[in-house]
Design a protein around this motif. Structure first.
Motif, mmCIF file in Angstrom:
data_model
loop_
_atom_site.group_PDB
_atom_site.id
_atom_site.type_symbol
_atom_site.label_atom_id
_atom_site.label_comp_id
_atom_site.label_asym_id
_atom_site.label_seq_id
_atom_site.Cartn_x
_atom_site.Cartn_y
_atom_site.Cartn_z
ATOM 1 N N GLY A 70 0.987 -1.092 0.376
ATOM 2 C CA GLY A 70 0.357 -0.350 -0.011
ATOM 3 C C GLY A 70 0.633 1.494 0.104
ATOM 4 N N ALA A 71 2.143 1.183 1.297
ATOM 5 C CA ALA A 71 3.179 2.388 0.372
ATOM 6 C C ALA A 71 3.838 3.001 -0.364
ATOM 7 C CB ALA A 71 3.929 2.309 2.199
ATOM 8 N N ILE A 72 4.479 2.069 -0.998
ATOM 9 C CA ILE A 72 5.057 2.178 -1.876
ATOM 10 C C ILE A 72 5.113 2.756 -3.200
ATOM 11 C CG2 ILE A 72 6.957 0.920 -3.459
ATOM 12 C CD1 ILE A 72 7.441 1.709 -0.196
ATOM 13 N N PRO A 73 3.322 1.757 -3.796
ATOM 14 C CA PRO A 73 2.725 3.036 -5.073
ATOM 15 C C PRO A 73 2.250 4.325 -4.605
ATOM 16 C CG PRO A 73 2.141 0.459 -4.644
ATOM 17 C CD PRO A 73 2.168 1.205 -3.326
ATOM 18 N N ARG A 74 1.878 4.901 -3.365
ATOM 19 C CA ARG A 74 1.366 5.880 -3.234
ATOM 20 C C ARG A 74 2.681 7.120 -2.531
ATOM 21 N NH1 ARG A 74 -0.861 5.335 2.643
ATOM 22 N NH2 ARG A 74 -1.608 8.166 1.927
ATOM 23 N N LEU A 75 3.654 6.819 -2.433
ATOM 24 C CA LEU A 75 5.120 7.374 -2.354
ATOM 25 C C LEU A 75 5.855 7.543 -3.459
ATOM 26 C CD1 LEU A 75 6.607 5.647 0.922
ATOM 27 C CD2 LEU A 75 5.342 7.799 0.933
ATOM 28 N N ILE A 76 5.973 6.280 -4.175
ATOM 29 C CA ILE A 76 6.202 7.463 -5.997
ATOM 30 C C ILE A 76 5.559 8.052 -6.649
ATOM 31 C CG2 ILE A 76 5.713 5.596 -8.622
ATOM 32 C CD1 ILE A 76 7.278 2.941 -7.001
ATOM 33 N N ASP A 77 3.753 8.075 -6.423
ATOM 34 C CA ASP A 77 3.504 9.510 -6.455
ATOM 35 C C ASP A 77 3.832 10.534 -6.201
ATOM 36 O OD1 ASP A 77 2.566 7.531 -9.211
ATOM 37 O OD2 ASP A 77 0.633 7.581 -8.208
ATOM 38 N N ALA A 78 3.660 10.634 -5.049
ATOM 39 C CA ALA A 78 3.979 11.574 -3.986
ATOM 40 C C ALA A 78 5.301 11.970 -4.451
ATOM 41 C CB ALA A 78 4.512 11.292 -3.031
ATOM 42 N N VAL A 79 6.462 10.991 -5.197
ATOM 43 C CA VAL A 79 7.950 11.771 -5.295
ATOM 44 C C VAL A 79 7.496 12.168 -6.565
ATOM 45 C CG1 VAL A 79 10.273 10.961 -6.115
ATOM 46 C CG2 VAL A 79 9.867 9.743 -3.868
ATOM 47 N N ALA A 80 6.747 11.312 -7.563
ATOM 48 C CA ALA A 80 6.144 12.125 -9.173
ATOM 49 C C ALA A 80 6.370 13.397 -8.817
ATOM 50 C CB ALA A 80 5.387 11.111 -9.800
ATOM 51 N N LEU A 81 5.622 13.542 -7.619
ATOM 52 C CA LEU A 81 4.762 15.007 -7.339
ATOM 53 C C LEU A 81 5.670 16.085 -7.300
ATOM 54 C CD1 LEU A 81 0.816 14.193 -6.081
ATOM 55 C CD2 LEU A 81 1.331 14.751 -8.505
ATOM 56 N N LEU A 82 6.388 15.614 -6.357
ATOM 57 C CA LEU A 82 7.484 16.072 -5.795
ATOM 58 C C LEU A 82 9.064 16.797 -6.989
ATOM 59 C CD1 LEU A 82 8.072 15.335 -2.375
ATOM 60 C CD2 LEU A 82 6.517 16.869 -2.848
ATOM 61 N N ARG A 83 8.938 15.850 -7.471
ATOM 62 C CA ARG A 83 9.925 16.480 -8.677
ATOM 63 C C ARG A 83 9.569 16.667 -9.757
ATOM 64 N NH1 ARG A 83 9.819 10.626 -10.577
ATOM 65 N NH2 ARG A 83 11.305 10.167 -9.086
ATOM 66 N N PHE A 84 7.929 16.729 -10.341
ATOM 67 C CA PHE A 84 7.431 17.344 -11.318
ATOM 68 C C PHE A 84 7.579 19.169 -10.737
ATOM 69 C CE2 PHE A 84 3.796 20.046 -13.117
ATOM 70 C CZ PHE A 84 4.324 20.106 -14.345
ATOM 71 N N GLY A 85 7.237 19.583 -8.807
ATOM 72 C CA GLY A 85 7.188 20.894 -9.065
ATOM 73 C C GLY A 85 8.161 21.231 -8.641
ATOM 74 N N GLY A 86 9.613 20.573 -8.655
ATOM 75 C CA GLY A 86 10.743 21.252 -8.352
ATOM 76 C C GLY A 86 11.615 21.237 -7.058
ATOM 77 N N VAL A 87 10.898 20.416 -6.224
ATOM 78 C CA VAL A 87 11.207 20.212 -5.179
ATOM 79 C C VAL A 87 12.786 19.258 -4.871
ATOM 80 C CG1 VAL A 87 9.918 20.043 -2.529
ATOM 81 C CG2 VAL A 87 8.597 20.817 -4.179
ATOM 82 N N LEU A 88 12.157 18.658 -5.421
ATOM 83 C CA LEU A 88 13.452 17.119 -4.423
ATOM 84 C C LEU A 88 15.025 18.162 -4.625
ATOM 85 C CD1 LEU A 88 11.818 13.894 -5.355
ATOM 86 C CD2 LEU A 88 11.947 15.060 -3.138
ATOM 87 N N SER A 89 16.128 17.415 -4.001
ATOM 88 C CA SER A 89 17.211 17.824 -4.734
ATOM 89 C C SER A 89 17.512 16.798 -6.054
ATOM 90 C CB SER A 89 18.361 18.012 -3.678
ATOM 91 O OG SER A 89 18.454 16.200 -3.183
ATOM 92 N N ALA A 90 18.268 17.450 -6.452
ATOM 93 C CA ALA A 90 18.758 16.570 -7.727
ATOM 94 C C ALA A 90 19.247 15.501 -6.816
ATOM 95 C CB ALA A 90 19.647 16.942 -8.753
#
Length: 266
Positions: free
Chosen positions: A238-258
């Protein structure tokens, strides 16, 4: 053993999709996908961008109401954590090496030590306690070491509260927080929430002092029988797919460091 979630918030993309669906001939058509969108797993990234655009236009009062609920939920979750597998008091596999705490650990929810009796303070109905799928009813069990309580036996339907002290609840709380904060960053352009989500991910997965090793070796273990089981995958399903999408949203928003983005994908 399922963890409670605020479904109307965590499934906000689905609800917005239904509430903001345009009438025939309106400008917001499914085929008009934007060129840039998050590379999400569970949801259509193009649809998420269209839904965000509809929200920013305040095109639907129900959508705006849900967004306000999301903002409040994310603000609350931003005040909690961070969470780490290092917070547990038990060392997976026994022994005294504290670095083993980097392993995620859970036990079978319905398993108890072999001397345990049903606690009426926890369970009003103890009628089925004596039944075990492993053999004759008990306790007492012929195969039982009273001094250690090993091996454990299953009592189906009777949740052992020791499970609450291991990593499952922490992982669930971290996941709920990261998802809510990432949604707030994406839909509401709340950069502080995005940065908080990134920090929670860094603590759980990347910081050498607090990170979880990428292993399910000690998930759904049964003391006295096995350190972990293949069914331990359910802890992450349950957790990993939701986290994958959360990371994708953060990446799209330029939030995550490289560096963090690359490490999370490694």
């Amino acid at each position: 053993r399922a963890m409670a979630h605020h479904h109307h918030l965590l499934l906000l993309p689905v609800l917005i999709l239904s509430l903001a669906a345009p009438a025939c001939g309106s400008a917001l058509q499914v085929g008009d996908a934007p060129q840039h969108h998050p590379d999400t797993l569970l949801y259509n990234g193009s649809a998420l961008v269209r839904l965000r655009d509809a929200l920013w236009r305040r095109a639907n009062h129900d959508v705006v109401r849900l967004a306000a609920s999301l903002a409040a939920d994310a603000e609350d979750k931003a005040r909690h954590g961070p969470w780490s597998v290092m917070n547990k008091s038990v060392i997976p596999g026994g022994g005294s090496d504290p670095t083993n705490k980097h392993y995620y650990m859970s036990i079978g929810s319905y398993w108890w030590n072999c001397t345990a009796e049903c606690d009426h303070n926890l369970f009003p109905n103890c009628a089925a306690w004596k039944h075990s799928d492993l053999g004759p009813p008990g306790p007492p069990y012929a195969n039982c070491a009273p001094s250690t309580g090993l091996p454990w036996y299953d009592h189906d339907g009777y949740h052992n509260p020791i499970s609450n002290e291991l990593d499952g609840p922490r992982q669930g709380a971290m996941t709920d927080a990261v998802v809510s904060l990432a949604l707030s960053n994406f839909y509401l352009n709340n950069s502080a929430h995005g940065q908080r989500a990134a920090a929670l991910l860094h603590t759980w997965f990347l910081n050498p002092a607090t990170r979880m090793l990428p292993s399910g070796r000690y998930s759904q273990g049964i003391p006295g029988r096995c350190e972990g089981r293949g069914i331990g995958l359910i802890d992450f399903a349950g957790a990993i797919p939701r986290l994958i999408d959360a990371v994708a949203l953060l990446r799209f928003g330029g939030v995550l460091s490289a560096d963090d983005d690359e490490a999370l994908q490694a």
